[in-house]
Design a protein around this motif. Structure first.
Motif, PDB file in Angstrom:
ATOM      1  N   ILE A  61       0.838  -1.190   0.000  1.00 47.07           N
ATOM      2  CA  ILE A  61       0.000   0.000   0.000  1.00 47.07           C
ATOM      3  C   ILE A  61       0.879   1.248   0.000  1.00 47.07           C
ATOM      4  CG2 ILE A  61      -1.641   1.296   1.420  1.00 47.07           C
ATOM      5  CD1 ILE A  61      -3.090  -1.291   1.846  1.00 47.07           C
ATOM      6  N   CYS A  62       0.554   2.168  -0.879  1.00 44.90           N
ATOM      7  CA  CYS A  62       1.335   3.389  -1.050  1.00 44.90           C
ATOM      8  C   CYS A  62       1.420   4.137   0.283  1.00 44.90           C
ATOM      9  CB  CYS A  62       0.671   4.250  -2.119  1.00 44.90           C
ATOM     10  SG  CYS A  62       1.447   5.861  -2.296  1.00 44.90           S
ATOM     11  N   SER A  63       2.657   4.465   0.671  1.00 40.49           N
ATOM     12  CA  SER A  63       2.832   5.115   1.974  1.00 40.49           C
ATOM     13  C   SER A  63       2.427   6.586   1.927  1.00 40.49           C
ATOM     14  CB  SER A  63       4.294   4.994   2.420  1.00 40.49           C
ATOM     15  OG  SER A  63       5.128   5.576   1.437  1.00 40.49           O
ATOM     16  N   LYS A  64       2.502   7.183   0.738  1.00 42.86           N
ATOM     17  CA  LYS A  64       2.233   8.611   0.620  1.00 42.86           C
ATOM     18  C   LYS A  64       0.741   8.933   0.795  1.00 42.86           C
ATOM     19  CE  LYS A  64       3.680  12.576  -2.079  1.00 42.86           C
ATOM     20  NZ  LYS A  64       4.423  13.057  -3.245  1.00 42.86           N
ATOM     21  N   CYS A  65      -0.108   8.063   0.243  1.00 40.18           N
ATOM     22  CA  CYS A  65      -1.553   8.336   0.301  1.00 40.18           C
ATOM     23  C   CYS A  65      -2.281   7.329   1.178  1.00 40.18           C
ATOM     24  CB  CYS A  65      -2.142   8.315  -1.103  1.00 40.18           C
ATOM     25  SG  CYS A  65      -2.042   6.696  -1.891  1.00 40.18           S
ATOM     26  N   ALA A  66      -1.519   6.442   1.820  1.00 38.98           N
ATOM     27  CA  ALA A  66      -2.094   5.414   2.690  1.00 38.98           C
ATOM     28  C   ALA A  66      -3.156   4.587   1.962  1.00 38.98           C
ATOM     29  CB  ALA A  66      -2.676   6.038   3.958  1.00 38.98           C
ATOM     30  N   ARG A 120      -4.760  13.353  -7.658  1.00 36.29           N
ATOM     31  CA  ARG A 120      -4.177  12.018  -7.770  1.00 36.29           C
ATOM     32  C   ARG A 120      -2.812  11.942  -7.076  1.00 36.29           C
ATOM     33  NH1 ARG A 120      -5.767   8.114 -11.543  1.00 36.29           N
ATOM     34  NH2 ARG A 120      -7.153   9.663 -12.411  1.00 36.29           N
ATOM     35  N   CYS A 121      -2.595  10.885  -6.310  1.00 40.75           N
ATOM     36  CA  CYS A 121      -1.323  10.708  -5.599  1.00 40.75           C
ATOM     37  C   CYS A 121      -0.187  10.572  -6.606  1.00 40.75           C
ATOM     38  CB  CYS A 121      -1.385   9.463  -4.721  1.00 40.75           C
ATOM     39  SG  CYS A 121       0.186   9.002  -3.993  1.00 40.75           S
ATOM     40  N   THR A 122       0.892  11.340  -6.390  1.00 43.60           N
ATOM     41  CA  THR A 122       1.990  11.336  -7.357  1.00 43.60           C
ATOM     42  C   THR A 122       2.876  10.101  -7.215  1.00 43.60           C
ATOM     43  OG1 THR A 122       3.203  12.693  -5.779  1.00 43.60           O
ATOM     44  CG2 THR A 122       2.140  13.837  -7.628  1.00 43.60           C
ATOM     45  N   GLN A 123       2.834   9.497  -6.059  1.00 39.39           N
ATOM     46  CA  GLN A 123       3.713   8.343  -5.849  1.00 39.39           C
ATOM     47  C   GLN A 123       3.156   7.079  -6.500  1.00 39.39           C
ATOM     48  OE1 GLN A 123       6.015   7.929  -2.113  1.00 39.39           O
ATOM     49  NE2 GLN A 123       4.997   5.961  -1.889  1.00 39.39           N
ATOM     50  N   CYS A 124       1.877   6.827  -6.341  1.00 38.50           N
ATOM     51  CA  CYS A 124       1.284   5.584  -6.877  1.00 38.50           C
ATOM     52  C   CYS A 124       0.434   5.855  -8.103  1.00 38.50           C
ATOM     53  CB  CYS A 124       0.462   4.874  -5.807  1.00 38.50           C
ATOM     54  SG  CYS A 124      -0.986   5.810  -5.281  1.00 38.50           S
ATOM     55  N   LYS A 125       0.354   7.129  -8.539  1.00 30.14           N
ATOM     56  CA  LYS A 125      -0.441   7.518  -9.707  1.00 30.14           C
ATOM     57  C   LYS A 125      -1.896   7.072  -9.568  1.00 30.14           C
ATOM     58  CE  LYS A 125       3.555   8.369 -12.021  1.00 30.14           C
ATOM     59  NZ  LYS A 125       4.423   8.327 -10.827  1.00 30.14           N
TER      60      LYS A 125
HETATM   61 ZN   LIG Z   1      -0.370   6.920  -3.400  1.00 27.82          ZN
END
Ligand SMILES: [Zn+2]
Ligand SMILES: [Zn+2]
Length: 243
Positions: A61-66, A120-125
């Motif tokens: 799971i993307c840490s930036k957007c949980a 939109r989260c930039t880390q996981c797009k």
């Molecule tokens: Zn994300």
């Protein structure tokens, strides 16, 4: 029955002794959602033990957007369908008659969620998960069996809905050994004797899986019982508990 001739296979004898049907190989089990990887090993690996480093990629799971896929914590609910995935349209068929029709939401294509491009989260797009490289060291312990499983709890993909990591399971797959066969607690070694060796006694050196040299020998006359068969001998050695 009645085939005659040479080529008697000592392993057939062993099969009939131990009741092996030889059908266990094709059996594949699926348990829950665990990810099962076959792991090829040599018979020497099972006998002596070994370890193998394997690099795997898993999604976490993307840490930036949980795991939301977007920056804000605002609801992901599609405004078009309020998160139901379906839209209802009403048609008036007459003064007192309406028809209600349900169809998949055209804004979220029925997925019930939309992510605003700006949000939109930039880390996981917006995918909610990212790929992580992981190196696992699989320890094959001395005496493990073909088909045995080694489990890494919680090392597989992380499920977005539950944040639950599934297990990675390695199933050992032993490659055929040119000389030894292994079943349960025993190793079987087949040796072809010359026509002279069988009645007159023989000796030969057997190189074991751990590199030891074993002298296998017989006295003249020891093999009398075997003379009805082609001159082959079968050495049975313990697989585990070698002192
Ligand atoms: Zn994300
Ligand atoms: Zn929608």
């Amino acid at each position: 029955m009645g085939g005659g001739g040479g080529g008697h296979d000592p392993f057939d004898i062993f099969q009939s002794f131990f009741g092996g049907g030889g059908s266990s190989r094709g059996r594949r089990q699926r348990r829950g959602e665990d990810v099962i990887h076959p792991l090829k090993v040599y018979l020497e690996d099972l006998y002596n033990g070994t370890s193998k480093k394997l690099s795997l990629s898993r999604s976490i799971i993307c840490s930036k957007c949980a795991g939301l896929g977007q920056k804000s914590v605002a609801s992901l609910k599609c405004p078009g369908c309020q998160g139901s995935g379906m839209k209802v349209s009403i048609r008036h068929l007459g003064p007192s008659m309406i028809q209600q029709m349900q169809h998949p939401c055209n804004e979220c294509k029925g997925t019930e969620e939309t992510i605003n491009d700006k949000d939109r989260c930039t880390q996981c797009k917006g995918e909610k998960v990212v790929q992580e490289k992981k190196v696992l060291e699989v320890i094959v312990e001395k005496g493990m069996q073909n088909g045995q499983r080694i489990t890494f709890p919680g090392e597989a993909d992380e499920a977005v809905a539950t944040h639950h990591h599934r297990d990675i399971v390695f199933a050992l797959q032993q490659k055929e050994h040119p000389k030894f066969k292994h079943k349960g607690d025993y190793l079987f070694f087949e040796h072809n004797l010359s026509l002279v060796e069988a009645p007159c006694g023989f000796h030969f050196v057997l190189t074991h899986l751990d590199g030891r040299h074993l002298l296998i020998k017989s006295q003249p006359g020891d093999m009398d019982d075997w003379q009805t068969h082609s001159p082959q001998i079968l050495s049975i050695l313990p697989f585990l508990g070698v002192a």
